[in-house]
Design an enzyme around this catalytic site. Structure first.
Site, mmCIF file in Angstrom:
data_model
loop_
_atom_site.group_PDB
_atom_site.id
_atom_site.type_symbol
_atom_site.label_atom_id
_atom_site.label_comp_id
_atom_site.label_asym_id
_atom_site.label_seq_id
_atom_site.Cartn_x
_atom_site.Cartn_y
_atom_site.Cartn_z
ATOM 1 N N GLU A 1 53.857 55.829 38.900
ATOM 2 C CA GLU A 1 54.035 56.717 40.043
ATOM 3 C C GLU A 1 55.522 57.053 40.133
ATOM 4 O O GLU A 1 56.347 56.198 40.455
ATOM 5 C CB GLU A 1 53.565 56.036 41.334
ATOM 6 C CG GLU A 1 52.078 55.696 41.369
ATOM 7 C CD GLU A 1 51.202 56.888 41.707
ATOM 8 O OE1 GLU A 1 51.755 57.986 41.955
ATOM 9 O OE2 GLU A 1 49.965 56.723 41.714
ATOM 10 N N HIS B 1 51.906 59.897 37.360
ATOM 11 C CA HIS B 1 51.499 60.410 38.659
ATOM 12 C C HIS B 1 52.742 60.459 39.559
ATOM 13 O O HIS B 1 53.838 60.087 39.153
ATOM 14 C CB HIS B 1 50.439 59.497 39.293
ATOM 15 C CG HIS B 1 49.087 59.599 38.660
ATOM 16 N ND1 HIS B 1 48.038 60.271 39.240
ATOM 17 C CD2 HIS B 1 48.604 59.103 37.485
ATOM 18 C CE1 HIS B 1 46.981 60.199 38.461
ATOM 19 N NE2 HIS B 1 47.288 59.493 37.396
ATOM 20 N N ALA C 1 46.507 67.786 40.704
ATOM 21 C CA ALA C 1 47.119 69.114 40.652
ATOM 22 C C ALA C 1 48.460 69.205 41.372
ATOM 23 O O ALA C 1 49.381 69.869 40.908
ATOM 24 C CB ALA C 1 46.146 70.134 41.243
ATOM 25 N N ARG C 2 48.576 68.536 42.505
ATOM 26 C CA ARG C 2 49.758 68.697 43.343
ATOM 27 C C ARG C 2 50.982 67.968 42.806
ATOM 28 O O ARG C 2 52.104 68.200 43.265
ATOM 29 C CB ARG C 2 49.456 68.174 44.734
ATOM 30 C CG ARG C 2 49.187 66.669 44.766
ATOM 31 C CD ARG C 2 48.652 66.211 46.095
ATOM 32 N NE ARG C 2 48.329 64.784 46.105
ATOM 33 C CZ ARG C 2 47.709 64.181 47.107
ATOM 34 N NH1 ARG C 2 47.373 64.871 48.168
ATOM 35 N NH2 ARG C 2 47.439 62.896 47.048
ATOM 36 N N GLU C 3 50.795 67.085 41.862
ATOM 37 C CA GLU C 3 51.876 66.202 41.412
ATOM 38 C C GLU C 3 52.671 66.874 40.298
ATOM 39 O O GLU C 3 52.629 66.477 39.140
ATOM 40 C CB GLU C 3 51.281 64.863 40.982
ATOM 41 C CG GLU C 3 50.569 64.157 42.134
ATOM 42 C CD GLU C 3 49.733 62.965 41.703
ATOM 43 O OE1 GLU C 3 49.828 62.554 40.526
ATOM 44 O OE2 GLU C 3 48.962 62.437 42.547
#
Length: 425
Positions: free
Chosen positions: A391, A315, A195-197
């Site tokens: 990432e 991500h 969620a935070r990404e």
């Protein structure tokens, strides 16, 4: 206490983001971090799939609720830990007894949390995607609902599932003639598992927008993109807790909320790097594919077995291109050399076009092993040759709170990687 280090508050925004990992808090409650500090705890060097004893001890203390393991780097040999007064007292005693060593990184976590502000509005036409600010889930949904009508010959938007809180999980299918996809290979992309990404779904939307403008890239490939796999968690980061990680499912045995969706996939589920505790940040769920969000991805992909030639999951952060296996360092994927070559080609493409530097490696070797991840499942269950976790930016200056000015450069990194990969499959 170990010697103090002076570290900028900006650099420590990356640590603050990880406080979302402290999910042992009951629903509706909160913690006062005013007296908390951040330490860098030195970890023992280990080989193979072993975890440093100090890290295991810290994780045990985390479960008791008075410290938070923010990050643990195998390459740096350090765990960054937010500690309460009680935890600091215990760790100081352990250091005095020669059991571990640490340095003070941040003296007052609460002050940084109190000063952190977010400027993320959505005063934009929702029929358009934007990469100068972050989009809310409502904005994303409106955009996706309008997309097929704008490009009926090239795009189909379907709904492979719904989230725990009944939000729609969308899939966008794109190719030059959407009515004739039988013979076409598929490149599958997803975003928003964590969620935070926030820059992760932004990258997936940028792939959609760029493919709309580049018809040549959709002539022989059907692109399937699920840009937001965790809409409940993402929405929660806007309304309640910017630092939330997991989905929002409820556990019948605990007041703790959520499952780490990237520990919930059905290959090596429940192995290393996962937890059986609903209060853990790496809670694996009650069973493989227990969560509607992971099932939505599975159900979208399984009918495509044999057609999907590449899978990419976005991500953040760290600037890595990672490949399986992530569940263990002791078992090498038979196509490691192929994936490593392609990952290095993607990293070179990014560096040559945007100048950003991405490192390449096996997931379990770069981090510690983590079982039940989507890229491992895709490589195994779908027999996909090219399966990668990318990432995205940055390397820690801002971490999860990536400024809006950095969105466009970051999503361009993502596009350059997938564009290059599409030429290799």
């Amino acid at each position: 206490m170990g010697r103090s280090r002076r570290v900028s508050s900006v650099a420590y925004l990356k640590l603050l983001m990880s406080l979302m990992l402290f999910v042992g808090i009951s629903e509706g409650s909160s913690l006062d971090y005013e007296r908390w500090k951040v330490l860098a705890v030195n970890l023992e060097k280990v080989s193979g799939d072993s975890y440093p004893p100090t890290l295991s001890k810290l994780q045990d203390m985390e479960a008791e609720g008075y410290l938070v393991v923010l990050s643990a780097s195998k390459t740096k040999g350090i765990a960054e830990v937010a500690v309460s007064s009680k935890a600091l007292e215990d760790l100081t005693k352990m250091q005095d007894d020669g059991l571990l060593t640490f340095d003070l990184l941040l003296n007052s976590l609460g002050k940084i949390l109190d000063s952190e502000e977010r400027d993320a509005g959505e005063n934009l036409p929702r029929v358009l995607a934007t990469f100068t600010s972050y989009m809310t889930f409502n904005h994303m949904s409106f955009y996706l609902e309008c997309l097929q009508a704008q490009y009926p010959q090239r795009i189909r938007v379907d709904r492979p599932g719904r989230s725990f809180e009944n939000r729609t999980i969308y899939r966008v299918r794109m190719t030059n003639n959407i009515t004739n996809t039988v013979q076409k290979k598929v490149v599958f992309v997803d975003g928003g598992i964590h969620a935070r990404e926030w820059v992760s779904p932004a990258a997936a939307f940028y792939v959609i927008e760029t493919l709309i403008a580049n018809t040549a890239l959709t002539e022989n490939i059907e692109w399937q993109i699920m840009p937001m796999l965790n809409p409940d968690g993402y929405d929660y980061t806007w309304s309640n807790d910017r630092l939330w990680l997991k989905n929002r499912s409820k556990s019948p045995s605990s007041t703790c909320v959520g499952v780490d969706l990237n520990r919930n996939f059905g290959f090596q589920w429940g192995g290393l790097g996962t937890s059986s505790s609903p209060c853990s940040s790496i809670y694996k769920g009650a069973s493989a594919f227990s969560e509607p969000e992971s099932r939505a991805l599975r159900n979208a992909m399984l009918p495509l077995k044999g057609k999907v030639k590449a899978y990419i999951t976005f991500h953040s952060y760290g600037q890595y291109i990672l490949y399986p296996w992530g569940y263990s360092t002791q078992v090498q994927h038979p196509l490691t050399a192929t994936m490593d070559t392609a990952a290095k080609a993607m990293a070179a493409q990014i560096k040559n076009t945007t100048l950003a530097v991405y490192s390449v490696g096996n997931s379990a070797a770069v981090y510690y092993p983590a079982a039940g991840a989507s890229d491992d499942w895709a490589a195994n269950a779908m027999n996909i040759t090219h399966s990668y976790t990318i990432e995205l930016r940055d390397k820690g200056t801002y971490g999860f709170i990536l400024p809006e000015s950095k969105i466009l450069p970051t999503v361009r990194d993502a596009w350059e990687a997938v564009k290059l990969l599409a030429t290799l499959v």
